[in-house]
Design a protein around this motif. Structure first.
Motif, mmCIF file in Angstrom:
data_model
loop_
_atom_site.group_PDB
_atom_site.id
_atom_site.type_symbol
_atom_site.label_atom_id
_atom_site.label_comp_id
_atom_site.label_asym_id
_atom_site.label_seq_id
_atom_site.Cartn_x
_atom_site.Cartn_y
_atom_site.Cartn_z
ATOM 1 N N UNK A 106 -19.663 52.337 -12.001
ATOM 2 C CA UNK A 106 -20.538 51.522 -11.170
ATOM 3 C C UNK A 106 -20.208 51.698 -9.689
ATOM 4 N N UNK A 107 -21.210 51.493 -8.840
ATOM 5 C CA UNK A 107 -21.003 51.527 -7.393
ATOM 6 C C UNK A 107 -20.121 50.350 -6.993
ATOM 7 N N UNK A 108 -19.112 50.633 -6.187
ATOM 8 C CA UNK A 108 -18.160 49.609 -5.781
ATOM 9 C C UNK A 108 -18.329 49.161 -4.337
ATOM 10 N N UNK A 109 -18.806 50.059 -3.467
ATOM 11 C CA UNK A 109 -18.856 49.720 -2.047
ATOM 12 C C UNK A 109 -19.831 50.639 -1.328
ATOM 13 N N UNK A 110 -19.963 50.397 -0.018
ATOM 14 C CA UNK A 110 -20.842 51.219 0.800
ATOM 15 C C UNK A 110 -20.396 51.199 2.248
ATOM 16 N N UNK A 111 -20.921 52.137 3.037
ATOM 17 C CA UNK A 111 -20.623 52.237 4.465
ATOM 18 C C UNK A 111 -21.924 52.284 5.247
ATOM 19 N N UNK A 112 -21.916 51.661 6.416
ATOM 20 C CA UNK A 112 -23.047 51.720 7.333
ATOM 21 C C UNK A 112 -22.646 52.630 8.490
ATOM 22 N N UNK A 113 -23.363 53.738 8.651
ATOM 23 C CA UNK A 113 -23.040 54.729 9.673
ATOM 24 C C UNK A 113 -24.007 54.598 10.850
ATOM 25 N N UNK A 114 -23.436 54.489 12.056
ATOM 26 C CA UNK A 114 -24.228 54.395 13.283
ATOM 27 C C UNK A 114 -23.475 55.132 14.382
ATOM 28 N N UNK A 115 -24.113 56.124 14.992
ATOM 29 C CA UNK A 115 -23.416 56.952 15.972
ATOM 30 C C UNK A 115 -23.058 56.169 17.236
ATOM 31 N N UNK A 116 -24.034 55.592 17.893
ATOM 32 C CA UNK A 116 -23.788 54.801 19.099
ATOM 33 C C UNK A 116 -24.481 53.461 18.939
ATOM 34 N N UNK A 117 -23.706 52.400 19.062
ATOM 35 C CA UNK A 117 -24.281 51.076 18.833
ATOM 36 C C UNK A 117 -23.452 50.023 19.546
ATOM 37 N N UNK A 118 -24.041 48.847 19.691
ATOM 38 C CA UNK A 118 -23.364 47.719 20.311
ATOM 39 C C UNK A 118 -22.878 46.757 19.233
ATOM 40 N N UNK A 119 -22.054 45.807 19.648
ATOM 41 C CA UNK A 119 -21.576 44.789 18.718
ATOM 42 C C UNK A 119 -22.750 43.989 18.153
ATOM 43 N N UNK A 120 -23.762 43.783 18.988
ATOM 44 C CA UNK A 120 -24.937 43.026 18.548
ATOM 45 C C UNK A 120 -25.657 43.746 17.420
ATOM 46 N N UNK A 121 -25.785 45.065 17.545
ATOM 47 C CA UNK A 121 -26.473 45.843 16.510
ATOM 48 C C UNK A 121 -25.676 45.861 15.214
ATOM 49 N N UNK A 122 -24.349 45.924 15.317
ATOM 50 C CA UNK A 122 -23.520 45.870 14.105
ATOM 51 C C UNK A 122 -23.675 44.522 13.414
ATOM 52 N N UNK A 123 -23.658 43.454 14.208
ATOM 53 C CA UNK A 123 -23.839 42.107 13.647
ATOM 54 C C UNK A 123 -25.217 41.965 13.004
ATOM 55 N N UNK A 124 -26.219 42.574 13.620
ATOM 56 C CA UNK A 124 -27.580 42.517 13.081
ATOM 57 C C UNK A 124 -27.651 43.147 11.692
ATOM 58 N N UNK A 125 -26.977 44.281 11.528
ATOM 59 C CA UNK A 125 -26.979 44.959 10.232
ATOM 60 C C UNK A 125 -26.264 44.126 9.172
ATOM 61 N N UNK A 126 -25.071 43.641 9.488
ATOM 62 C CA UNK A 126 -24.303 42.874 8.501
ATOM 63 C C UNK A 126 -25.018 41.578 8.109
ATOM 64 N N UNK A 127 -25.641 40.915 9.091
ATOM 65 C CA UNK A 127 -26.364 39.679 8.772
ATOM 66 C C UNK A 127 -27.580 39.951 7.895
#
Length: 360
Positions: free
Chosen positions: A202-223
């Motif tokens: 079974x799939x256990x985990x995943x990664x979100x890849x973003x070359x250039x981004x801000x903290x706001x954009x990372x928070x947007x993805x996780x939320x």
């Protein structure tokens, strides 16, 4: 009459024009044993200096974390996460301005082949985790790629079939490529997500890849991931774990020690060799210098003659050392670092990397 100073078999004619050059050639062939020793010593010195440059240029802490440079967020998948959910998750984040890319993976335990347990990687993006230096990474459900460490220990090669055991199931896979990794000290292999599905992994985990981004954009993805898929996964900002960082620091420290030891040996070797060569050259040249002065050679001509001889010897030794470094340094460092999982040391650098040690 016996020629005292020119006993070499190669009888270079000494011409008036360019007398220092031709005289240097006669002196070189007249003392073959001493000059060959000088060339070999220079070659060894240049070999180590170029090898150090190659090592420091090709290996650093960045290499150890290269697979994680663009990872901005991670998530763990719950037991009810299904393979069909991967497309739904990707579609959900595709509308964001940051255009994140998502890959899924699993690192199951108790997976074995030939009764040997390996820590494997199952993923829908094998090319992100593995860069094959022979063959290619797996594409189809019946394929795997193995490390150079596994290739040697299991005596398996590209095109061979191996039986993988997991979750009470046995499936055959064809080896399509050889790669290297520091994970698990190289005792691992990789397969596609469809290949893992054959073994009920079974799939256990995943990664979100973003070359250039801000903290706001990372928070947007996780939320977004937590709000829409909170029942099947839990997402958070990516931070290197203490265990991973500790492993990186340990390997990086060992690599620095190797580089320091090789550098220290080369420096001591250079000091001893230069001191010895200069002392021997002065003692050997005392009689010759007196003879040359008696027949009218000036001090400037003697210095030029001396410089020409050792320039020829140093260029010959440097060229030999450079060729040795290009041919042998990769194999030498691969052998030294194989215990860490690096079985195919890749040369990084250019012409300047070879020229610098020669100039020194």
């Amino acid at each position: 009459h016996e020629d005292i100073y020119f006993t070499g078999r190669t009888n270079f004619r000494i011409r008036k024009n360019g007398i220092n050059f031709y005289l240097s050639l006669r002196q070189l062939v007249s003392c073959r044993a001493s000059n060959i020793g000088t060339v070999l010593i220079t070659a060894i010195l240049v070999f180590f200096m170029i090898s150090i440059s190659i090592f420091s240029k090709s290996i650093d802490s960045g290499v150890l974390t290269s697979d994680y440079l663009n990872v901005r967020a991670v998530f763990s998948a719950f037991s009810n996460f299904e393979y069909s959910d991967t497309d739904i998750v990707r579609e959900a984040v595709s509308g964001l301005d940051s255009k994140p890319d998502i890959l899924f993976y699993a690192n199951p335990d108790n997976v074995s082949t030939d009764d040997v347990i390996y820590n494997i990687t199952v993923t829908d993006r094998p090319e992100h985790f593995a860069k094959a230096y022979k063959g290619r990474v797996p594409k189809y459900p019946n394929e795997i790629a193995i490390t150079g460490i596994m290739e040697e220990s299991a005596d398996k090669h590209i095109g061979d079939t191996v039986t993988v055991h997991a979750n009470g199931l046995d499936c055959d896979y064809i080896i399509t490529g050889i790669y290297q990794t520091l994970d698990s000290m190289g005792r691992t292999f990789i397969m596609t997500m469809d290949g893992g599905n054959r073994l009920d992994i079974n799939i256990e985990a995943g990664m979100v890849l973003m070359e250039e981004c801000s903290e706001k954009e990372i928070t947007e993805v996780t939320e977004l991931l937590n709000s829409r898929f909170g029942d099947i996964l839990a997402a958070d900002k990516y931070v290197i774990s203490d265990s991973k960082q500790g492993y990186i620091d340990m390997v990086d420290g060992l690599l620095n020690i190797v580089s320091f030891v090789v550098s220290a040996v080369s420096v001591v070797f250079a000091l001893v060799v230069v001191t010895s060569m200069c002392r021997r050259a002065v003692m050997r040249e005392k009689k010759n210098i007196g003879v040359y002065r008696s027949v009218g050679f000036k001090d400037s001509s003697l210095r030029l003659n001396f410089a020409l001889r050792y320039m020829i010897l140093s260029l010959t030794g440097s060229a030999t050392g450079a060729v040795m470094a290009l041919m042998l340094s990769g194999k030498m460092f691969s052998a030294m670092l194989s215990s860490f999982g690096i079985t195919n040391f890749i040369f990084c650098g250019g012409t300047l990397l070879l020229i610098k040690p020669k100039l020194v």
